[in-house]
Design a protein around this motif. Structure first.
Motif, short mmCIF file in Angstrom:
data_model
loop_
_atom_site.label_atom_id
_atom_site.label_comp_id
_atom_site.label_asym_id
_atom_site.label_seq_id
_atom_site.Cartn_x
_atom_site.Cartn_y
_atom_site.Cartn_z
N LEU A 1 0.83 -1.21 0.00
CA LEU A 1 0.00 0.00 0.00
C LEU A 1 0.87 1.26 0.00
O LEU A 1 0.59 2.22 -0.73
N LYS A 2 1.92 1.23 0.80
CA LYS A 2 2.80 2.41 0.87
C LYS A 2 3.54 2.63 -0.44
O LYS A 2 3.79 3.77 -0.84
N GLN A 3 3.92 1.54 -1.10
CA GLN A 3 4.55 1.68 -2.41
C GLN A 3 3.64 2.40 -3.40
O GLN A 3 4.12 3.09 -4.30
N ALA A 4 2.34 2.22 -3.23
CA ALA A 4 1.36 2.88 -4.09
C ALA A 4 0.93 4.23 -3.53
O ALA A 4 -0.04 4.83 -4.01
N SER A 5 1.64 4.71 -2.49
CA SER A 5 1.43 6.05 -1.90
C SER A 5 0.10 6.18 -1.15
O SER A 5 -0.47 7.28 -1.07
N TYR A 6 -0.39 5.08 -0.59
CA TYR A 6 -1.60 5.15 0.22
C TYR A 6 -1.26 5.26 1.70
O TYR A 6 -0.25 4.72 2.17
N LYS A 7 -2.14 5.95 2.43
CA LYS A 7 -2.03 6.01 3.89
C LYS A 7 -2.76 4.83 4.52
O LYS A 7 -3.74 4.34 3.98
N ILE A 8 -2.29 4.44 5.68
CA ILE A 8 -2.95 3.41 6.48
C ILE A 8 -3.36 4.05 7.79
O ILE A 8 -2.51 4.60 8.51
N LEU A 9 -4.65 4.00 8.10
CA LEU A 9 -5.16 4.72 9.27
C LEU A 9 -5.65 3.77 10.36
O LEU A 9 -6.28 2.75 10.08
N CYS A 10 -5.38 4.15 11.59
CA CYS A 10 -6.01 3.53 12.76
C CYS A 10 -7.09 4.48 13.24
O CYS A 10 -6.80 5.63 13.62
N ALA A 11 -8.34 4.03 13.23
CA ALA A 11 -9.47 4.87 13.62
C ALA A 11 -9.67 4.79 15.13
O ALA A 11 -10.04 3.74 15.66
N GLU A 12 -9.46 5.91 15.82
CA GLU A 12 -9.65 5.94 17.27
C GLU A 12 -11.11 5.90 17.67
O GLU A 12 -11.44 5.62 18.83
N ASP A 13 -12.01 6.15 16.72
CA ASP A 13 -13.43 6.19 17.05
C ASP A 13 -14.16 4.91 16.62
O ASP A 13 -15.39 4.88 16.50
N VAL A 14 -13.40 3.84 16.39
CA VAL A 14 -13.99 2.53 16.11
C VAL A 14 -13.29 1.50 16.99
O VAL A 14 -12.05 1.41 16.99
N PHE A 15 -14.06 0.72 17.74
CA PHE A 15 -13.48 -0.27 18.64
C PHE A 15 -14.10 -1.63 18.38
O PHE A 15 -15.32 -1.76 18.21
N ILE A 16 -13.26 -2.67 18.37
CA ILE A 16 -13.77 -4.05 18.36
C ILE A 16 -13.01 -4.84 19.43
O ILE A 16 -11.86 -4.52 19.76
N HIS A 17 -13.67 -5.86 19.92
CA HIS A 17 -13.01 -6.76 20.87
C HIS A 17 -12.36 -7.90 20.10
O HIS A 17 -12.93 -8.46 19.17
#
Length: 381
Positions: free
Chosen positions: A197-213
Motif C-alpha cells: 500500500l505504501k509503495q502505491a502512496s496510500y495512507k494506512i489509518l487507525c481509527a480511534e473512534d472505532v473499537f472491536i473486541h
C-alpha cells in the motif's frame, strides 16, 4: 442491488467464537447495507453445519466450505473474489464488533489518499491496542461507546494494520492485488500488504473512534509455543527475502510499554529455555553418537575376527576337498569299492559310508595304492 460492504470472514474450528462474531455483526451493524462472505478452511468441529444453517437462514450470508485448509491469505483471497460490495472488510472470527463499527471504518475511507483503515482493540501487536477496563465481554459495549465518543473523528497513520479487522475500497484491493499466499498458514501477510500500500502512496489509518473486541490468536494459540515460533521465524524469513530488508517489530502505545516489555521478556525467557533444551538435546545426542561409535568399533573388531575365522575355515575346506579328490581318484579306492561287498558285510556303518562316498569316484584318475592304504588305516580303522 449490490451491498455497500462485503464482510469476509475466514473460519477454522472455534465455533463458539464464530457464532459470537456473527451474532454481534447482526446485532450491532445498522448501516450500511452489507453481506457476509464466510470461507471455512475445512473445520473439523460443528462449524460447517452451523454455517450451512446460517446461509439458509440469511439471504445476505454466503458460505464456502473448503475441503482443505488453504491458509489465511488464500482463504481471504477466495472470499474477496466472491464478494460484491464496494468496500471490502476482512474480519477475524475471534472478534466481537461494537455499534457503529462498519460505518465508522468506511467513513475514514472517504479520503482518496487513505488505502486502508482499521479499529482500535483490546488485543493486538501494535499501536492499535489500547488499555481497556472491562473483563470478558461484560462492560465492553459501555467501554466502547465512551471511548469512541471521546475520540470521535480521530485517526492516525500507522505502519501496519493486522488483518483481524481492516477495511478498504474494492478499487484499492484490485489495484494492490490479493494477499500474498506465500505466507501459507498465516503471519506477515499483513506486514507485506502494508508495504505494498505504501509503495502505491496510500495512507494506512487507525481509527480511534472505532473499537472491536479481539480474543486474540484463537487458531494460532492451539499450535503451541514451539510450532508458533517456528511458523513465525519461517514467515519472517520469507518476508525479509521478498523485501530485501529486515522486519521491524511493532511498538505498543506508550501507556502499554510496560506490557510490551513484559511480553518481550517472556518471549526471551522462552527462547532461552528452548536454547537450553536444545543444548541438552545436542549433548545427549553427542553422547549417544559416542556410544554408538564404541559399539560400531566393537562390532568391527568382531567382524574382523569372524572374517579371519571364515578365512581359516575356507583354507581348511580347500585342503580337505583336495585330499578327498586325491582319495577318490586313487586305484586303491576303485579296488576297495568293487570288493567291499566281499570284505564288509552289507548294512554296516563303514560299508554305508564307503557306498556314499563311492558316488564321487566315477571317471577319476588313478593315484598310488599307498594313498588309499594310508587314508584307510587313518580314517576307518
Amino acid at each position: 442491488m449490490p451491498p455497500t460492504a462485503s464482510i469476509v470472514i475466514l473460519t477454522y474450528n472455534n465455533l463458539d467464537f464464530t457464532r459470537q462474531c456473527i451474532e454481534s455483526i447482526f446485532a450491532k451493524t445498522d448501516a450500511p447495507e452489507f453481506e457476509i462472505v464466510i470461507v471455512d478452511n475445512a473445520s473439523t468441529d460443528e462449524t460447517p453445519a452451523y454455517l450451512r444453517d446460517l446461509g439458509a437462514a440469511y439471504p445476505n450470508v454466503r458460505v464456502m466450505l473448503n475441503d482443505a485448509n488453504t491458509g489465511f491469505a488464500a482463504g481471504n483471497n477466495q472470499g474477496a473474489a466472491a464478494a460484491n460490495g464496494e468496500y471490502l472488510v476482512f474480519l477475524n472470527n475471534d472478534t466481537v464488533v461494537t455499534r457503529g463499527w462498519l460505518s465508522g471504518l468506511i467513513r475514514h475511507l472517504q479520503e482518496p489518499s487513505v488505502g486502508m483503515a482499521g479499529p482500535v482493540t483490546n488485543s493486538s501487536g501494535n499501536e492499535t491496542r489500547i488499555r481497556v477496563d472491562y473483563e470478558g465481554l461484560a462492560g465492553m459495549d459501555e467501554f466502547a461507546e465512551k471511548y469512541t465518543q471521546a475520540h470521535n473523528g480521530e485517526a492516525f497513520e500507522i505502519d501496519v494494520l493486522a488483518f483481524l479487522c481492516v477495511a478498504l475500497r474494492r478499487s484499492v484491493w484490485e489495484q494492490i492485488g490479493p494477499l500474498d499466499e506465500r505466507f501459507g498458514r498465516g503471519m506477515f501477510e499483513d506486514d507485506d500488504y502494508a508495504l505494498r500500500l505504501k509503495q502505491a502512496s496510500y495512507k494506512i489509518l487507525c481509527a480511534e473512534d472505532v473499537f472491536i473486541h479481539h480474543w486474540g490468536s484463537a487458531s494460532f494459540s492451539k499450535l503451541g509455543q514451539t510450532a508458533y515460533r517456528q511458523l513465525f521465524e519461517e514467515n519472517r524469513d520469507k518476508f525479509e527475502e521478498k523485501w530485501g530488508q529486515p522486519w521491524q517489530p511493532h511498538l505498543y502505545r506508550r501507556e502499554l510499554m510496560r506490557e510490551q516489555i513484559r511480553e518481550m521478556v517472556d518471549a526471551a525467557a522462552w527462547r532461552e529455555g528452548e536454547i537450553a533444551n536444545r543444548d541438552t538435546l545436542i549433548t545427549n545426542l553427542n553422547k549417544e553418537i559416542v556410544q554408538r561409535n564404541h559399539t560400531i568399533t566393537g562390532l568391527y573388531e568382531e567382524i574382523k575376527d569372524l572374517s579371519a575365522k571364515v578365512g581359516d575355515l575356507g583354507w581348511r575346506l580347500t585342503v580337505a576337498e583336495q585330499s578327498l579328490k586325491d582319495i577318490h581318484e586313487s586305484t586303491s579306492w576303485r579296488i576297495m569299492e568293487r570288493l567291499r561287498h566281499l570284505i564288509l558285510p552289507p548294512g554296516t556303518d563303514l560299508e554305508q559310508t564307503i557306498h556314499r562316498l563311492s558316488h564321487h569316484v566315477q571317471g577319476r584318475h588313478d593315484v598310488s595304492l599307498i594313498s588309499w592304504e594310508a587314508y584307510y588305516f587313518k580314517r576307518f580303522k
